[in-house]
Design a protein around this motif. Structure first.
Motif, PDB file in Angstrom:
ATOM      1  N   GLY A  84       7.362  27.434  -7.997  1.00 21.63           N
ATOM      2  CA  GLY A  84       7.940  26.469  -9.208  1.00 21.63           C
ATOM      3  C   GLY A  84       8.541  27.604 -10.144  1.00 21.63           C
ATOM      4  O   GLY A  84       9.475  27.453 -10.875  1.00 21.63           O
ATOM      5  N   LEU A  85       7.788  29.033 -10.126  1.00 26.32           N
ATOM      6  CA  LEU A  85       8.486  29.618 -11.236  1.00 26.32           C
ATOM      7  C   LEU A  85       9.676  30.160 -10.950  1.00 26.32           C
ATOM      8  O   LEU A  85      10.710  30.221 -11.593  1.00 26.32           O
ATOM      9  CB  LEU A  85       7.352  30.797 -11.435  1.00 26.32           C
ATOM     10  CG  LEU A  85       7.836  32.198 -12.096  1.00 26.32           C
ATOM     11  CD1 LEU A  85       8.078  31.812 -13.257  1.00 26.32           C
ATOM     12  CD2 LEU A  85       6.789  33.423 -11.838  1.00 26.32           C
ATOM     13  N   PHE A  86       9.770  30.559  -9.404  1.00 24.88           N
ATOM     14  CA  PHE A  86      11.147  31.057  -9.063  1.00 24.88           C
ATOM     15  C   PHE A  86      12.422  30.296  -9.076  1.00 24.88           C
ATOM     16  O   PHE A  86      13.394  30.656  -8.995  1.00 24.88           O
ATOM     17  CB  PHE A  86      10.970  31.859  -7.994  1.00 24.88           C
ATOM     18  CG  PHE A  86      10.057  33.267  -7.859  1.00 24.88           C
ATOM     19  CD1 PHE A  86      10.443  34.282  -8.774  1.00 24.88           C
ATOM     20  CD2 PHE A  86       8.878  33.236  -7.252  1.00 24.88           C
ATOM     21  CE1 PHE A  86       9.401  35.374  -8.960  1.00 24.88           C
ATOM     22  CE2 PHE A  86       7.952  34.591  -7.543  1.00 24.88           C
ATOM     23  CZ  PHE A  86       8.403  35.621  -8.386  1.00 24.88           C
ATOM     24  N   THR A  87      12.009  29.019  -8.568  1.00 25.34           N
ATOM     25  CA  THR A  87      13.089  28.027  -8.760  1.00 25.34           C
ATOM     26  C   THR A  87      13.462  27.804 -10.091  1.00 25.34           C
ATOM     27  O   THR A  87      14.583  27.526 -10.133  1.00 25.34           O
ATOM     28  CB  THR A  87      12.479  26.581  -8.005  1.00 25.34           C
ATOM     29  OG1 THR A  87      11.911  26.830  -6.811  1.00 25.34           O
ATOM     30  CG2 THR A  87      13.428  25.582  -8.107  1.00 25.34           C
ATOM     31  N   ALA A  88      12.674  27.624 -10.864  1.00 24.88           N
ATOM     32  CA  ALA A  88      13.233  27.479 -12.411  1.00 24.88           C
ATOM     33  C   ALA A  88      13.875  28.609 -12.903  1.00 24.88           C
ATOM     34  O   ALA A  88      14.764  28.633 -13.725  1.00 24.88           O
ATOM     35  CB  ALA A  88      12.005  27.260 -13.280  1.00 24.88           C
ATOM     36  N   MET A  89      13.448  30.066 -12.322  1.00 17.20           N
ATOM     37  CA  MET A  89      14.121  31.108 -12.950  1.00 17.20           C
ATOM     38  C   MET A  89      15.628  31.230 -12.515  1.00 17.20           C
ATOM     39  O   MET A  89      16.549  31.724 -13.317  1.00 17.20           O
ATOM     40  CB  MET A  89      13.525  32.337 -12.136  1.00 17.20           C
ATOM     41  CG  MET A  89      14.078  33.456 -12.267  1.00 17.20           C
ATOM     42  SD  MET A  89      13.368  34.936 -11.337  1.00 17.20           S
ATOM     43  CE  MET A  89      14.623  36.185 -11.595  1.00 17.20           C
ATOM     44  N   PHE A  90      15.982  30.407 -11.194  1.00 19.07           N
ATOM     45  CA  PHE A  90      17.569  30.343 -10.943  1.00 19.07           C
ATOM     46  C   PHE A  90      18.192  29.606 -12.174  1.00 19.07           C
ATOM     47  O   PHE A  90      19.182  30.068 -12.481  1.00 19.07           O
ATOM     48  CB  PHE A  90      17.557  29.925  -9.583  1.00 19.07           C
ATOM     49  CG  PHE A  90      19.029  30.091  -8.958  1.00 19.07           C
ATOM     50  CD1 PHE A  90      19.274  31.008  -8.032  1.00 19.07           C
ATOM     51  CD2 PHE A  90      19.989  29.204  -9.645  1.00 19.07           C
ATOM     52  CE1 PHE A  90      20.444  30.999  -7.457  1.00 19.07           C
ATOM     53  CE2 PHE A  90      21.431  29.270  -8.777  1.00 19.07           C
ATOM     54  CZ  PHE A  90      21.676  30.028  -7.894  1.00 19.07           C
ATOM     55  N   GLY A  91      17.441  28.508 -12.287  1.00 16.02           N
ATOM     56  CA  GLY A  91      18.121  27.666 -13.364  1.00 16.02           C
ATOM     57  C   GLY A  91      18.256  28.203 -14.734  1.00 16.02           C
ATOM     58  O   GLY A  91      19.281  28.167 -15.813  1.00 16.02           O
ATOM     59  N   LEU A  92      17.329  29.367 -15.085  1.00 20.01           N
ATOM     60  CA  LEU A  92      17.365  29.950 -16.257  1.00 20.01           C
ATOM     61  C   LEU A  92      18.604  30.941 -16.610  1.00 20.01           C
ATOM     62  O   LEU A  92      18.992  31.133 -17.791  1.00 20.01           O
ATOM     63  CB  LEU A  92      16.070  30.751 -16.693  1.00 20.01           C
ATOM     64  CG  LEU A  92      14.726  29.992 -16.809  1.00 20.01           C
ATOM     65  CD1 LEU A  92      13.609  31.290 -16.737  1.00 20.01           C
ATOM     66  CD2 LEU A  92      14.651  29.173 -18.013  1.00 20.01           C
ATOM     67  N   GLY A  93      19.243  31.217 -15.415  1.00 22.79           N
ATOM     68  CA  GLY A  93      20.594  31.686 -15.621  1.00 22.79           C
ATOM     69  C   GLY A  93      21.561  31.149 -16.456  1.00 22.79           C
ATOM     70  O   GLY A  93      22.422  31.584 -17.037  1.00 22.79           O
ATOM     71  N   GLY A 101      21.412  23.946 -15.029  1.00 24.61           N
ATOM     72  CA  GLY A 101      20.495  24.812 -15.315  1.00 24.61           C
ATOM     73  C   GLY A 101      19.152  23.756 -14.844  1.00 24.61           C
ATOM     74  O   GLY A 101      17.922  24.208 -14.333  1.00 24.61           O
ATOM     75  N   LEU A 102      19.221  22.398 -15.590  1.00 28.59           N
ATOM     76  CA  LEU A 102      17.946  21.519 -15.365  1.00 28.59           C
ATOM     77  C   LEU A 102      17.905  21.152 -13.855  1.00 28.59           C
ATOM     78  O   LEU A 102      16.699  20.670 -13.625  1.00 28.59           O
ATOM     79  CB  LEU A 102      18.217  20.542 -16.259  1.00 28.59           C
ATOM     80  CG  LEU A 102      17.981  20.566 -17.738  1.00 28.59           C
ATOM     81  CD1 LEU A 102      18.188  19.343 -18.541  1.00 28.59           C
ATOM     82  CD2 LEU A 102      16.539  21.188 -17.878  1.00 28.59           C
ATOM     83  N   SER A 103      19.018  21.164 -13.271  1.00 36.60           N
ATOM     84  CA  SER A 103      18.712  20.828 -11.691  1.00 36.60           C
ATOM     85  C   SER A 103      17.804  21.679 -10.974  1.00 36.60           C
ATOM     86  O   SER A 103      17.351  21.298  -9.757  1.00 36.60           O
ATOM     87  CB  SER A 103      20.113  21.098 -11.094  1.00 36.60           C
ATOM     88  OG  SER A 103      21.189  19.938 -11.506  1.00 36.60           O
TER      89      SER A 103
END
Length: 492
Positions: free
Chosen positions: A133-142, A215-217
């Motif tokens: 969950g952390l690293f999936t969301a990390m991509f969207g934080l870009g 990013g929310l995706s």
């Protein structure tokens, strides 16, 4: 009497707890695939076809971004997408993202089986889901922090690929511990539809935000898999064993991962009762040395078959929405919604493969039959999909069934059969290792497929389909070797 009452309650609750484990592991692994799907949906947004309506797109983007307080306004909105994917070599860059994830996944899978068999499944799976969950969301934080460094996205993919390897060996081991060989193909065929269900949900969730705030995706699927990790920690029941029936425990009692204990029931004194001594023992499992004869039971052959089958499946997983966007000239959201039909077909294909293999009692024959039909279907898909939307819908359903059927059968029923073979002499740890070996080898193909698609697609999509047909033919040849060769395992 108390112990006998407990024993009877276990017998009565057998079906109920099996249904619970079936449903829970289904949802857990569906969340893994849900978090993998967004990258294929967002590709069409990371690189757009340059248009004269650039100024309108920029104005609408700025207007939407202004509503999100912590979001910085992009300093360089490219006419062709999100930098650095707005260049002419965007297909190679997008392919590098896929390869980063899948290569890390393939390498990590071999290690995951070894680590997973030595740790409590519940803890191991929970940590993996929270990290995913952390690293999936990390991509969207870009998106939110206006990051345009390619290495940021590659590192997010690599990290996510490594932690996602905790999922498959854990859930297959858990489901294999609870269900015997009777109708295993059908049961696991239905259960394995979690991959398609996860892909469908991931596509719909990612497509909802892709055109407005991509990013929310990634952030929303990351939150979902993290929440499911907490559910796993609270409710997962790892194995059953109570003199041949199920033993369950809540999160506070009994089984704790691979911990081994023995419950000694009171022994009635024969002198006091004038009756024979009665002893009830509960054994979770006993360790045995890992048998090196494992590799003579078809593991290598089925691993190679899965390598080519998964190459085809994951190429569709990561590149199908972009293909639909280019061929049907649809926007990223509509292409993502349409791509879910491939996974709908995959659900029926996995169930059909399991049902046929149970009836015939021949796993390799079932795989070979579906692979034989898949090759000409892929050729038809490449030709028919250019004739209109209706033809594309039909071919998506058929192709999904034939491509995902063998893949689903090998990763579930075949892995469970090999991992519980009598030559392993009851080694409970073998199932996790066998699953990791088979799926790890398959993941090598999963890494190569999208990479090759990224390199070949600039020369034309037809060449990508030729590559997929060659891979399908190789999978068929390996399955024929299992069927007509030296396979000693009764899966042929």
């Amino acid at each position: 009497y108390i112990y006998m009452y407990f024993y009877l309650q276990v017998l009565i609750s057998r079906s109920r707890y099996r249904a619970f484990i079936f449903s829970l592991t289904f949802l857990l692994y569906a969340s893994f695939h849900l978090s993998r799907k967004p990258i294929s949906i967002v590709k069409g947004e990371l690189h757009k076809h340059c248009s004269a309506s650039h100024e309108v797109e920029v104005d609408s983007y700025k207007e939407y971004a202004a509503q999100i307080q912590p979001v910085k306004k992009p300093s360089n909105i490219s006419q062709c997408g999100w930098e650095p994917f707005d260049k002419n070599n965007y297909k190679q860059l997008l392919g590098a993202l896929d390869y980063s994830f899948l290569c890390a996944y393939a390498i990590g899978m071999y290690l995951s089986g070894i680590i997973g068999e030595r740790l409590p499944i519940r803890y191991y799976l929970t940590v993996g889901m929270l990290a995913s969950g952390l690293f999936t969301a990390m991509f969207g934080l870009g998106y939110f922090y206006n990051i345009h460094n390619l290495w940021f996205y590659i590192m997010a993919q690599v990290a996510n690929g490594l932690v996602q390897t905790t999922g498959w060996p854990s859930v297959v081991t858990c489901i294999g511990n609870w269900f015997g060989k009777g109708r295993r193909g059908l049961i696991m065929g239905i259960w394995n539809s979690h991959t398609s269900v996860g892909n469908i949900l991931g596509s719909l969730i990612a497509a909802y935000w892709v055109s407005t705030c991509w990013g929310l995706s990634f952030v929303m699927p990351g939150v979902i898999i993290a929440v499911m990790g907490i559910v796993c920690f609270l409710f997962l029941i790892e194995r059953k064993c109570f003199n041949g029936t199920e033993l369950w425990r809540s999160s506070k009692t009994f089984l704790n991962g691979t911990s081994r204990f023995r419950v000694q029931m009171p022994i009635l004194n024969a002198k006091e009762t004038n009756k024979p001594q009665v002893k009830y023992n509960v054994f979770l499992y006993q360790d045995t040395n890992f048998p090196f004869s494992l590799f003579s039971q078809g593991v290598i052959e089925f691993s190679l078959c899965l390598l080519f089958a998964k190459l085809v499946s994951y190429t569709f997983l990561f590149w199908l929405p972009l293909y639909i966007t280019n061929v049907e000239h649809l926007d990223a959201r509509r292409a993502g919604d349409l791509s879910t039909l491939f996974d709908v077909g995959g659900i029926f294909g996995g169930i059909l493969a399991g049902l046929i293999s149970d009836r015939l009692e021949k796993r390799a024959s079932t795989c070979g039959m579906m692979l034989l039909l898949a090759a000409p279907t892929l050729y038809m898909f490449s030709a028919v999909s250019k004739m209109g939307l209706e033809a594309t819908v039909v071919m998506l359903l058929i192709s999904g069934a034939l491509v995902n059927g063998p893949y689903a059968l090998i990763t579930t029923a075949v892995s469970a059969d090999l991992g519980t073979h009598k030559s392993l002499k009851g080694n409970a740890r073998a199932l996790s290792t066998v699953t990791a070996i088979i799926d790890g080898t398959g993941s090598v193909g999963a890494a190569l497929g999208p990479l090759l698609a990224g390199l070949i697609s600039p020369s034309g999509w037809n060449n990508v389909f030729y590559m997929l047909m060659v891979a399908d033919a190789c999978a068929l040849l390996v399955s024929l070797k299992i069927l007509f060769g030296y396979c000693v395992f009764p899966l042929c």
